[in-house]
Design a protein around this motif. Sequence first.
Motif, PDB file in Angstrom:
ATOM      1  N   THR A  41      69.349  96.675  49.392  1.00  0.00           N
ATOM      2  CA  THR A  41      68.184  96.949  50.221  1.00  0.00           C
ATOM      3  C   THR A  41      67.177  95.815  50.148  1.00  0.00           C
ATOM      4  N   SER A  42      67.269  94.986  49.141  1.00  0.00           N
ATOM      5  CA  SER A  42      66.316  93.911  48.947  1.00  0.00           C
ATOM      6  C   SER A  42      67.057  92.613  48.638  1.00  0.00           C
ATOM      7  N   ILE A  43      66.658  91.556  49.322  1.00  0.00           N
ATOM      8  CA  ILE A  43      67.374  90.285  49.246  1.00  0.00           C
ATOM      9  C   ILE A  43      66.389  89.152  48.996  1.00  0.00           C
ATOM     10  N   ASP A  44      66.751  88.223  48.133  1.00  0.00           N
ATOM     11  CA  ASP A  44      65.978  87.005  47.925  1.00  0.00           C
ATOM     12  C   ASP A  44      66.732  85.830  48.528  1.00  0.00           C
ATOM     13  N   ILE A  45      65.993  84.928  49.159  1.00  0.00           N
ATOM     14  CA  ILE A  45      66.572  83.755  49.813  1.00  0.00           C
ATOM     15  C   ILE A  45      66.178  82.503  49.048  1.00  0.00           C
ATOM     16  N   LEU A  93      63.233  78.941  39.863  1.00  0.00           N
ATOM     17  CA  LEU A  93      64.549  79.562  40.022  1.00  0.00           C
ATOM     18  C   LEU A  93      64.795  80.671  39.000  1.00  0.00           C
ATOM     19  N   ASP A  94      63.760  81.104  38.342  1.00  0.00           N
ATOM     20  CA  ASP A  94      63.854  82.232  37.409  1.00  0.00           C
ATOM     21  C   ASP A  94      63.563  83.527  38.174  1.00  0.00           C
ATOM     22  N   PHE A  95      64.624  84.213  38.570  1.00  0.00           N
ATOM     23  CA  PHE A  95      64.509  85.468  39.313  1.00  0.00           C
ATOM     24  C   PHE A  95      64.793  86.675  38.411  1.00  0.00           C
ATOM     25  N   SER A  96      64.692  86.499  37.114  1.00  0.00           N
ATOM     26  CA  SER A  96      65.096  87.545  36.181  1.00  0.00           C
ATOM     27  C   SER A  96      64.311  88.837  36.366  1.00  0.00           C
ATOM     28  N   ASP A  97      63.088  88.752  36.875  1.00  0.00           N
ATOM     29  CA  ASP A  97      62.272  89.956  37.054  1.00  0.00           C
ATOM     30  C   ASP A  97      62.294  90.456  38.499  1.00  0.00           C
ATOM     31  N   SER A  98      63.159  89.883  39.330  1.00  0.00           N
ATOM     32  CA  SER A  98      63.217  90.284  40.731  1.00  0.00           C
ATOM     33  C   SER A  98      63.836  91.671  40.873  1.00  0.00           C
ATOM     34  N   LEU A  99      63.343  92.417  41.848  1.00  0.00           N
ATOM     35  CA  LEU A  99      63.897  93.739  42.142  1.00  0.00           C
ATOM     36  C   LEU A  99      65.049  93.659  43.146  1.00  0.00           C
ATOM     37  N   SER A 100      65.301  92.469  43.650  1.00  0.00           N
ATOM     38  CA  SER A 100      66.390  92.309  44.614  1.00  0.00           C
ATOM     39  C   SER A 100      67.741  92.365  43.911  1.00  0.00           C
ATOM     40  N   ASN A 101      68.765  92.702  44.684  1.00  0.00           N
ATOM     41  CA  ASN A 101      70.114  92.729  44.107  1.00  0.00           C
ATOM     42  C   ASN A 101      71.103  91.839  44.839  1.00  0.00           C
ATOM     43  N   LEU A 102      70.633  91.127  45.867  1.00  0.00           N
ATOM     44  CA  LEU A 102      71.450  90.107  46.515  1.00  0.00           C
ATOM     45  C   LEU A 102      70.629  88.833  46.637  1.00  0.00           C
ATOM     46  N   PHE A 103      71.222  87.721  46.223  1.00  0.00           N
ATOM     47  CA  PHE A 103      70.551  86.421  46.247  1.00  0.00           C
ATOM     48  C   PHE A 103      71.416  85.467  47.070  1.00  0.00           C
TER      49      PHE A 103
END
Length: 302
Positions: A41-45, A93-103
């Motif tokens: 449901t949530s994506i980081d680009i 580039l540290d996405f460790s705390d991101s709520l996204s599940n697709l990068f």
Amino acid sequence: MLSRFKRCCICFAFVRMIVFYHVKLHAIVYFYHKIISVAITSIDIIGTGNLAFNLAPALEQAGFVVNRIYGRNAQAARELAGRLYQAAVQSSLDFSDSLSNLFILAIADDAIEEVSRELILPDKAVVAHTSGSKSLSVLGYTASPHIGVLYPLQTFSKVKKTGFRDVPILIEGDNKYTRKILTTVAGRLSRQVLAADSRQRRIIHLAAVLAANFTNALLHQADQVLQQAGSDLDILAPLMAETLQKSFALGPQQAQTGPAVRGDLQVLETHLEMLAGKPQLQETYRLLSQYILDEFYEEAGD
């Protein structure tokens, strides 16, 4: 001996049990697929190039949330984020705390390996690159257990919005879960979702470069030639449209026309003389004309 009535009751109970568990099993499978289909449901680009500027809005229009944008060009990242509903600019580039599940790595091919090494992701994240020429294994440097490829077979520009609905999207994943996720995302974007391994994708990418990139480069050269006559590229639009339409309708071999396929050597020589001041273009003309002569002239029968 059991009476006929008791035997019927036992059979009926047995059938009911089978139907019950059959329905229950189908319900479990159905809800499993529903969960998988909405899991992303949530994506980081990662990236702020031509593809990212088209892909991020398309993902939002398909119902996904684009959560964060990272780009080495901070201004471009802010510009892209500003075009989205709620995306924030990521500074590292540290996405460790991101709520996204697709990068999604929508970056230059040569940067994928370096970025993969530096990328820090949440546990169980799915990470995919968008390259036609790079293999799936280049993402092996990430710590993610789920790596894949989501490659839209199309040309993109920041200044022109390109829709995805009819764009073939080639997907690859290192496991069933990743393939399911990428198939779901691609299916929300396009009507043409195709599975292709790294070898197949490289070959398709090569064909795309030959067909699209080289054609556009030749149009640029044609535009420069037209300027000598005080004309512009628009005069070639009907010709190009008919050429492409005919090539796909008849096949390139049947659609080939022009002086080379007719074996009209005088015209070819005249054109080469006209290009004497442009040696690089003159050589390109000579090589392509020779290719057409070798490949098509005999078949044309002229």
